[in-house]
Design a protein around this motif. Sequence first.
Motif, PDB file in Angstrom:
ATOM      1  N   ALA A  50       0.864  -1.184   0.000  1.00  0.00           N
ATOM      2  CA  ALA A  50       0.000   0.000   0.000  1.00  0.00           C
ATOM      3  C   ALA A  50       0.897   1.229   0.000  1.00  0.00           C
ATOM      4  N   PRO A  51       0.513   2.264  -0.743  1.00  0.00           N
ATOM      5  CA  PRO A  51       1.311   3.489  -0.797  1.00  0.00           C
ATOM      6  C   PRO A  51       1.296   4.187   0.562  1.00  0.00           C
ATOM      7  N   PRO A  52       2.126   5.205   0.738  1.00  0.00           N
ATOM      8  CA  PRO A  52       2.055   5.971   1.982  1.00  0.00           C
ATOM      9  C   PRO A  52       0.615   6.431   2.235  1.00  0.00           C
ATOM     10  N   HIS A  53       0.159   6.224   3.465  1.00  0.00           N
ATOM     11  CA  HIS A  53      -1.216   6.564   3.824  1.00  0.00           C
ATOM     12  C   HIS A  53      -1.326   6.770   5.324  1.00  0.00           C
TER      13      HIS A  53
ATOM     14  N   THR B 137       4.820  12.988  -6.828  1.00  0.00           N
ATOM     15  CA  THR B 137       4.082  14.193  -7.239  1.00  0.00           C
ATOM     16  C   THR B 137       3.627  15.049  -6.058  1.00  0.00           C
ATOM     17  N   GLY B 138       3.618  14.466  -4.862  1.00  0.00           N
ATOM     18  CA  GLY B 138       3.119  15.182  -3.694  1.00  0.00           C
ATOM     19  C   GLY B 138       1.608  15.181  -3.577  1.00  0.00           C
ATOM     20  N   GLU B 139       0.924  14.491  -4.505  1.00  0.00           N
ATOM     21  CA  GLU B 139      -0.541  14.471  -4.478  1.00  0.00           C
ATOM     22  C   GLU B 139      -1.052  13.755  -3.232  1.00  0.00           C
ATOM     23  N   LYS B 140      -2.075  14.326  -2.629  1.00  0.00           N
ATOM     24  CA  LYS B 140      -2.777  13.748  -1.485  1.00  0.00           C
ATOM     25  C   LYS B 140      -4.214  13.526  -1.917  1.00  0.00           C
TER      26      LYS B 140
ATOM     27  N   ASP C  87      -4.589  19.400  -1.060  1.00  0.00           N
ATOM     28  CA  ASP C  87      -4.420  18.302  -2.005  1.00  0.00           C
ATOM     29  C   ASP C  87      -2.950  17.906  -2.201  1.00  0.00           C
ATOM     30  N   ARG C  88      -2.057  18.448  -1.391  1.00  0.00           N
ATOM     31  CA  ARG C  88      -0.617  18.191  -1.526  1.00  0.00           C
ATOM     32  C   ARG C  88       0.001  17.919  -0.159  1.00  0.00           C
ATOM     33  N   ALA C  89       1.068  17.107  -0.175  1.00  0.00           N
ATOM     34  CA  ALA C  89       1.824  16.824   1.046  1.00  0.00           C
ATOM     35  C   ALA C  89       3.244  16.435   0.655  1.00  0.00           C
TER      36      ALA C  89
ATOM     37  N   SER D 256      -6.194   9.420   3.974  1.00  0.00           N
ATOM     38  CA  SER D 256      -5.534   9.868   2.749  1.00  0.00           C
ATOM     39  C   SER D 256      -4.407   8.930   2.349  1.00  0.00           C
ATOM     40  N   GLN D 257      -4.121   8.930   1.045  1.00  0.00           N
ATOM     41  CA  GLN D 257      -2.905   8.301   0.534  1.00  0.00           C
ATOM     42  C   GLN D 257      -2.076   9.391  -0.125  1.00  0.00           C
ATOM     43  N   PHE D 258      -0.777   9.153  -0.219  1.00  0.00           N
ATOM     44  CA  PHE D 258       0.154  10.174  -0.663  1.00  0.00           C
ATOM     45  C   PHE D 258       1.049   9.621  -1.763  1.00  0.00           C
ATOM     46  N   ASP D 259       1.293  10.435  -2.788  1.00  0.00           N
ATOM     47  CA  ASP D 259       2.205  10.077  -3.866  1.00  0.00           C
ATOM     48  C   ASP D 259       3.536  10.763  -3.579  1.00  0.00           C
TER      49      ASP D 259
END
Length: 192
Positions: free
Chosen positions: A90-93, A181-184, A123-125, A175-178
């Motif tokens: 699972a991605p960062p979450h 890209t920094g997308e949340k 929408d960013r982290a 939330s999950q985080f990319d």
Amino acid sequence: MPAPQAKDRPYTLENYVADLRRITAETDEEDEIIRRVGPLAQRLAVDKSWLQDKYYQTNGEQGFNAFLLHEEPDHSLAVLAVNWLPGRGAPPHDHGTWAVISGVDGVERNTRYARVDDRSRPDRAELEVKHEINADAGELICMKTGGIHSVHNDGSDVTLSLHTYGTHPNFTERSQFDLETGEKKDFKVQVE
């Protein structure tokens, strides 16, 4: 303290749920809940009296599969068995609640992150790796609300872990985080 159990009796899912209810009725302090629930989660994970073959049935699309073992009517005190396919995770979450996770079968790489941005963009982290551990059977991963981690199965067999949440994560602001890209964005999972 947990209810006394005879040493020759299994520590059942029903015992665990009763202890969860008692602990959360006695305190709402996350640190205290995690401190008290952790050893009980380990005990249940190692006991395995609750374990069924179906908890190893995987979901190739999701990369893992989650089975609901218990949830209160208000979606609190959710207990799940979660398996991870080899090479997947699972991605960062975050979970939107406190979490106590105990390894049941196999080793899962758990990476913890710190959020280092100013949180001005919803929408960013921006995340930074804090530390990484390989959690084996019986080992604990404990997180307060807001903690961020990722999970990955580096092995060649399906792994299994026992997850306990203050609230079912599909009913929280999760939330999950990319990392690139920094997308949340929202993070909900399929649960059987």
